[in-house]
Design an enzyme around this catalytic site. Structure first.
Site, PDB file in Angstrom:
ATOM      1  N   CYS A   1      -5.499  50.634 -40.835  1.00  0.00           N
ATOM      2  CA  CYS A   1      -6.642  51.454 -40.454  1.00  0.00           C
ATOM      3  C   CYS A   1      -6.235  52.923 -40.366  1.00  0.00           C
ATOM      4  O   CYS A   1      -5.085  53.249 -40.107  1.00  0.00           O
ATOM      5  CB  CYS A   1      -7.269  51.029 -39.134  1.00  0.00           C
ATOM      6  SG  CYS A   1      -7.868  49.331 -39.092  1.00  0.00           S
TER       7      CYS A   1
ATOM      8  N   ARG B   1      -4.002  52.950 -45.665  1.00  0.00           N
ATOM      9  CA  ARG B   1      -3.841  52.266 -44.389  1.00  0.00           C
ATOM     10  C   ARG B   1      -4.917  51.213 -44.140  1.00  0.00           C
ATOM     11  O   ARG B   1      -4.844  50.459 -43.176  1.00  0.00           O
ATOM     12  CB  ARG B   1      -3.862  53.281 -43.242  1.00  0.00           C
ATOM     13  CG  ARG B   1      -2.572  54.057 -43.102  1.00  0.00           C
ATOM     14  CD  ARG B   1      -2.654  55.022 -41.940  1.00  0.00           C
ATOM     15  NE  ARG B   1      -1.339  55.562 -41.644  1.00  0.00           N
ATOM     16  CZ  ARG B   1      -0.522  55.115 -40.712  1.00  0.00           C
ATOM     17  NH1 ARG B   1      -0.885  54.080 -39.985  1.00  0.00           N
ATOM     18  NH2 ARG B   1       0.653  55.659 -40.499  1.00  0.00           N
TER      19      ARG B   1
ATOM     20  N   TRP C   1      -8.923  48.234 -41.986  1.00  0.00           N
ATOM     21  CA  TRP C   1      -8.254  47.001 -42.406  1.00  0.00           C
ATOM     22  C   TRP C   1      -8.666  45.961 -41.377  1.00  0.00           C
ATOM     23  O   TRP C   1      -8.297  46.046 -40.212  1.00  0.00           O
ATOM     24  CB  TRP C   1      -6.739  47.195 -42.430  1.00  0.00           C
ATOM     25  CG  TRP C   1      -5.986  46.052 -43.006  1.00  0.00           C
ATOM     26  CD1 TRP C   1      -5.702  45.832 -44.322  1.00  0.00           C
ATOM     27  CD2 TRP C   1      -5.370  44.973 -42.279  1.00  0.00           C
ATOM     28  NE1 TRP C   1      -4.972  44.679 -44.461  1.00  0.00           N
ATOM     29  CE2 TRP C   1      -4.747  44.130 -43.237  1.00  0.00           C
ATOM     30  CE3 TRP C   1      -5.289  44.632 -40.937  1.00  0.00           C
ATOM     31  CZ2 TRP C   1      -4.063  42.987 -42.861  1.00  0.00           C
ATOM     32  CZ3 TRP C   1      -4.613  43.486 -40.570  1.00  0.00           C
ATOM     33  CH2 TRP C   1      -3.998  42.683 -41.537  1.00  0.00           C
TER      34      TRP C   1
ATOM     35  N   ASN D   1      -8.113  52.207 -34.030  1.00  0.00           N
ATOM     36  CA  ASN D   1      -7.028  51.478 -34.682  1.00  0.00           C
ATOM     37  C   ASN D   1      -6.355  50.606 -33.631  1.00  0.00           C
ATOM     38  O   ASN D   1      -6.187  51.040 -32.490  1.00  0.00           O
ATOM     39  CB  ASN D   1      -5.985  52.426 -35.266  1.00  0.00           C
ATOM     40  CG  ASN D   1      -6.466  53.174 -36.472  1.00  0.00           C
ATOM     41  OD1 ASN D   1      -7.559  52.926 -36.978  1.00  0.00           O
ATOM     42  ND2 ASN D   1      -5.661  54.111 -36.950  1.00  0.00           N
ATOM     43  N   GLY D   2      -5.927  49.410 -34.024  1.00  0.00           N
ATOM     44  CA  GLY D   2      -5.235  48.531 -33.093  1.00  0.00           C
ATOM     45  C   GLY D   2      -6.053  47.296 -32.768  1.00  0.00           C
ATOM     46  O   GLY D   2      -6.993  46.945 -33.480  1.00  0.00           O
TER      47      GLY D   2
ATOM     48  N   GLU E   1      13.723  40.857 -51.865  1.00  0.00           N
ATOM     49  CA  GLU E   1      12.867  42.023 -52.075  1.00  0.00           C
ATOM     50  C   GLU E   1      12.175  41.973 -53.429  1.00  0.00           C
ATOM     51  O   GLU E   1      10.998  42.344 -53.540  1.00  0.00           O
ATOM     52  CB  GLU E   1      13.693  43.312 -51.941  1.00  0.00           C
ATOM     53  CG  GLU E   1      12.914  44.590 -52.160  1.00  0.00           C
ATOM     54  CD  GLU E   1      11.787  44.812 -51.158  1.00  0.00           C
ATOM     55  OE1 GLU E   1      10.958  45.713 -51.396  1.00  0.00           O
ATOM     56  OE2 GLU E   1      11.725  44.082 -50.141  1.00  0.00           O
TER      57      GLU E   1
ATOM     58  N   LYS F   1       8.084  42.080 -53.754  1.00  0.00           N
ATOM     59  CA  LYS F   1       7.370  43.079 -54.547  1.00  0.00           C
ATOM     60  C   LYS F   1       6.384  42.413 -55.496  1.00  0.00           C
ATOM     61  O   LYS F   1       5.244  42.845 -55.632  1.00  0.00           O
ATOM     62  CB  LYS F   1       8.360  43.930 -55.357  1.00  0.00           C
ATOM     63  CG  LYS F   1       9.030  45.023 -54.596  1.00  0.00           C
ATOM     64  CD  LYS F   1       8.050  46.109 -54.197  1.00  0.00           C
ATOM     65  CE  LYS F   1       8.314  46.655 -52.826  1.00  0.00           C
ATOM     66  NZ  LYS F   1       8.246  45.789 -51.692  1.00  0.00           N
TER      67      LYS F   1
ATOM     68  N   GLU G   1       3.415  40.747 -53.529  1.00  0.00           N
ATOM     69  CA  GLU G   1       2.577  41.743 -52.867  1.00  0.00           C
ATOM     70  C   GLU G   1       1.516  42.318 -53.801  1.00  0.00           C
ATOM     71  O   GLU G   1       0.352  42.464 -53.411  1.00  0.00           O
ATOM     72  CB  GLU G   1       3.433  42.914 -52.356  1.00  0.00           C
ATOM     73  CG  GLU G   1       4.130  42.695 -51.048  1.00  0.00           C
ATOM     74  CD  GLU G   1       4.929  43.906 -50.630  1.00  0.00           C
ATOM     75  OE1 GLU G   1       4.887  44.276 -49.447  1.00  0.00           O
ATOM     76  OE2 GLU G   1       5.611  44.516 -51.487  1.00  0.00           O
TER      77      GLU G   1
ATOM     78  N   HIS H   1      19.000  21.531 -53.086  1.00  0.00           N
ATOM     79  CA  HIS H   1      18.593  20.876 -51.849  1.00  0.00           C
ATOM     80  C   HIS H   1      17.071  20.830 -51.728  1.00  0.00           C
ATOM     81  O   HIS H   1      16.525  21.014 -50.643  1.00  0.00           O
ATOM     82  CB  HIS H   1      19.214  21.592 -50.644  1.00  0.00           C
ATOM     83  CG  HIS H   1      20.706  21.549 -50.637  1.00  0.00           C
ATOM     84  ND1 HIS H   1      21.409  20.409 -50.310  1.00  0.00           N
ATOM     85  CD2 HIS H   1      21.628  22.501 -50.953  1.00  0.00           C
ATOM     86  CE1 HIS H   1      22.705  20.659 -50.414  1.00  0.00           C
ATOM     87  NE2 HIS H   1      22.864  21.916 -50.801  1.00  0.00           N
TER      88      HIS H   1
ATOM     89  N   LYS I   1      -0.599  49.589 -45.241  1.00  0.00           N
ATOM     90  CA  LYS I   1       0.720  50.216 -45.302  1.00  0.00           C
ATOM     91  C   LYS I   1       1.528  50.030 -44.025  1.00  0.00           C
ATOM     92  O   LYS I   1       2.671  49.630 -44.063  1.00  0.00           O
ATOM     93  CB  LYS I   1       0.554  51.711 -45.599  1.00  0.00           C
ATOM     94  CG  LYS I   1       1.866  52.466 -45.735  1.00  0.00           C
ATOM     95  CD  LYS I   1       2.669  51.981 -46.913  1.00  0.00           C
ATOM     96  CE  LYS I   1       3.969  52.732 -47.076  1.00  0.00           C
ATOM     97  NZ  LYS I   1       4.787  52.155 -48.149  1.00  0.00           N
TER      98      LYS I   1
END
Length: 608
Positions: free
Chosen positions: A2, A27, A75, A101-102, A481, A485, A488, A504, A603
């Site tokens: 947000c 955001r 968001w 926000n939050g 990573e 990527k 995402e 395994h 983000k």
């Protein structure tokens, strides 16, 4: 997660708010809205979807006159993305507007209380409970009402608030969610991120926890939760405002990948002097470093993956035991900490909620903390005992690239500094490590400039359903990573495994032509990784291998090979990750995905 922007001044507010929200859309981009006082009342316009929908609705702000307003890009947490759930939210009489926000953790309790007193709610958001609670306590004094609300709401929040009775003021408050204020010749601003207001002012005030800001067009006043005035000094932001623009690149992510050579240089250069690593911001003597019993690395997402790499580097180079924890798990496993330990906190934004909570836990237990962060003045930077900045500049794409690379460099430098102080390496070894570090920017640039071959390969896998990444040691950390990527930004199911774990259970998932990306940069583990490559190829997998220049025998074992330049074994992540970033990017572009703003992601994750 947000974005908030607010303005009061001489100019029309709506275009300024929309411009600021455009800088903050990374955001949150489920919906957006603005509230402007037009001289008579607070008018709100909001819309589900990307910011461009709101821009069209308001004719780029032209049909919302007024010189005071607040805006928000969302968001979604409480309530699905919709016009009704978008911010700002009104009180019952539409005389108070709030952006938030939050997460308000006790919003249902507040909602139940107010409903019993005759209030009705139209949205599913926790934010509306704040607007209605403000209405409940408001008796003509905004500051008093805000303080009463802050004493009763639980959770994390940053708030921007308008009162129709006070059209010459914008109010802001925060707890555990970032918020800044700034003043310029044309008025005063609030924002959840400096990028929103950099074009207007570079001198900003960081609003601290449980503080309130009151903005007029030519001044800003600050108060604590007791209503007492607080004196603040502005901080100057040196970031290049153009760094938050695409600069001719198709996507921010591509631009930021190409900024990695500069980012690595900027993070390295101030800390290398006359063939020695000197970290002034560390604040630790050789004796302090010698007394370290254990390192605890705590982070989330890609920052956590740098910690996985760092564990091999610290233990191998400096011989210090290392634990690596996902921040949310660190808090709840009741970690055994010692006063001789050092907790290293990693966060690009410096506001990641779980990471910030882990930092506070360590400090509460009296354990020294070191933060590796990108944003100067962020909550983690202000609260940690020591701070090591990455100097990556603003990173706009949701999927991190250059901040990840800068965090790796910080770990390398710290490992060398620790190893030298503890007598694990001598001057010549330190010099050799530094020489390899200083080559990295040019080597990264070379890999970026050889993107065409990776792009052509990526086009084959636009329709892939499952892709696996394997490696051993540091190569496993790279795999983590690389896999993240890809998933995402392309939405392709992808998993990373230690190569030795394949047999395994995981190898049962390998089918004919399944892509397996094998990272093989560690000489001592190379033969074992090759054995795992043979295992998956035998079962029909197509293997993409990333290995060191000179290891041409890999072409006999893998179907497609990407070579990276030779470097020290501890530093290979900085090179091997580049083709994996490019691969993920070109697969996502080929699928038509929104690379900079992947679905369901934001983000900076400032809620738990």
């Amino acid at each position: 997660m947000c974005g908030i922007v607010g303005y009061i001044g001489e100019d029309q507010a709506a275009p300024i708010l929309l411009d600021g929200l455009e800088k903050l859309e990374y955001r949150g981009y489920d919906s957006a809205g603005i509230a402007v006082f037009d001289g008579k009342e607070i008018e709100i316009k909001k819309a589900k979807g990307r910011l461009k929908v709101l821009e069209e609705l308001t004719h780029d702000g032209a049909n919302m006159p007024g010189s005071v307003g607040i805006g928000h890009t969302r968001w979604a947490t409480h309530g699905e993305p919709s016009d009704i759930n978008a911010h700002p939210q009104y009180n019952k009489d539409k005389t108070i507007a709030v952006v938030h926000n939050g997460i308000i953790e006790n919003y249902q309790k507040i909602k139940d209380k107010l409903t019993a007193k005759g209030y009705s709610f139209i949205s599913e958001t926790d934010t509306e409970s704040v607007a209605q609670l403000l209405d409940y306590y408001y008796q003509g004094n905004p500051l008093e009402a805000i303080i009463k609300v802050m004493l009763r709401i639980e959770g994390s929040y940053s708030l921007g608030i308008l009162f129709a009775d006070h059209p010459d003021r914008v109010y802001a408050a925060r707890k555990d969610s970032p918020l800044i204020a700034g003043i310029a010749s044309d008025g005063s601003y609030i924002a959840s991120d400096a990028t929103a207001i950099l074009k207007h002012t570079r001198d900003v005030y960081y609003i601290d926890n449980q503080e309130i800001a009151c903005l007029s067009k030519d001044s800003i006043s600050f108060f604590n939760i007791d209503g007492e005035p607080v004196e603040k000094e502005p901080k100057h932001i040196d970031w290049d405002a153009n760094a938050a623009e695409k600069g001719g690149y198709e996507h921010f992510m591509l631009k930021e990948m190409y900024e990695q050579p500069k980012t690595v240089r900027d993070t390295l250069s101030p800390r290398i002097r006359k063939d020695h690593v000197v970290i002034d911001d560390l604040g630790m003597s050789d004796e302090d470093i010698k007394n370290i019993r254990r390192l605890h690395i705590v982070a989330c997402g890609s920052a956590y993956h740098t910690g996985v790499t760092a564990r091999y580097v610290y233990e191998g180079m400096a011989r210090i035991p290392v634990d690596v924890d996902v921040a949310s798990e660190f808090r709840y496993r009741d970690p055994i900490l010692d006063s001789r330990d050092l907790v290293i906190i990693i966060s690009q934004s410096g506001e990641t909620a779980d990471t910030l909570a882990a930092l506070r836990l360590a400090k509460k237990k009296g354990i020294p903390t070191l933060a590796i962060v990108n944003v100067v003045g962020s909550s983690i930077a202000r609260e940690a005992d020591s701070v090591m900045y990455t100097w990556a500049g603003p990173e706009i794409a949701v999927a991190t690239t250059k901040a990840y690379s800068a965090q790796l460099i910080c770990h390398y430098l710290l490992a060398i500094r620790f190893a030298k102080a503890r007598g694990e390496i001598n001057d010549d070894q330190e010099k050799a490590y530094i020489a390899d570090l200083e080559k990295l920017p040019d080597q990264i640039e070379m890999l970026l400039n050889n993107k065409n071959r990776i792009q052509k390969f990526a086009n084959r896998y636009v329709g892939a359903k499952d892709i696996f990444f394997i490696g051993r040691g540091i190569d496993y950390a790279i795999s983590l990573e690389g896999s993240l990527k890809l998933k995402e930004i392309s939405y392709i199911h992808s998993e990373a495994y230690p190569a030795g774990e394949l047999k395994h259970g995981t190898i049962s998932l390998i089918e004919d032509q399944t892509l397996v990306t094998a990272i093989a940069t560690q000489k001592d583990l190379y033969p074992k990784t090759v054995s795992n490559i043979v295992e998956v190829r035998t079962r029909g997998a197509f293997v993409l291998a990333v290995t060191n220049e000179g290891d041409t025998d890999m072409e006999e074992n893998a179907d497609y090979v990407i070579y990276i330049p030779q470097t020290n074994r501890y530093f290979t992540n900085s090179l091997a990750i580049i083709p994996l970033q490019l691969f993920a990017y070109y697969v996502a572009v080929g699928k038509g995905c929104d690379v900079d703003k992947p679905r369901n992601l934001a983000k900076s994750v400032t809620v738990e």
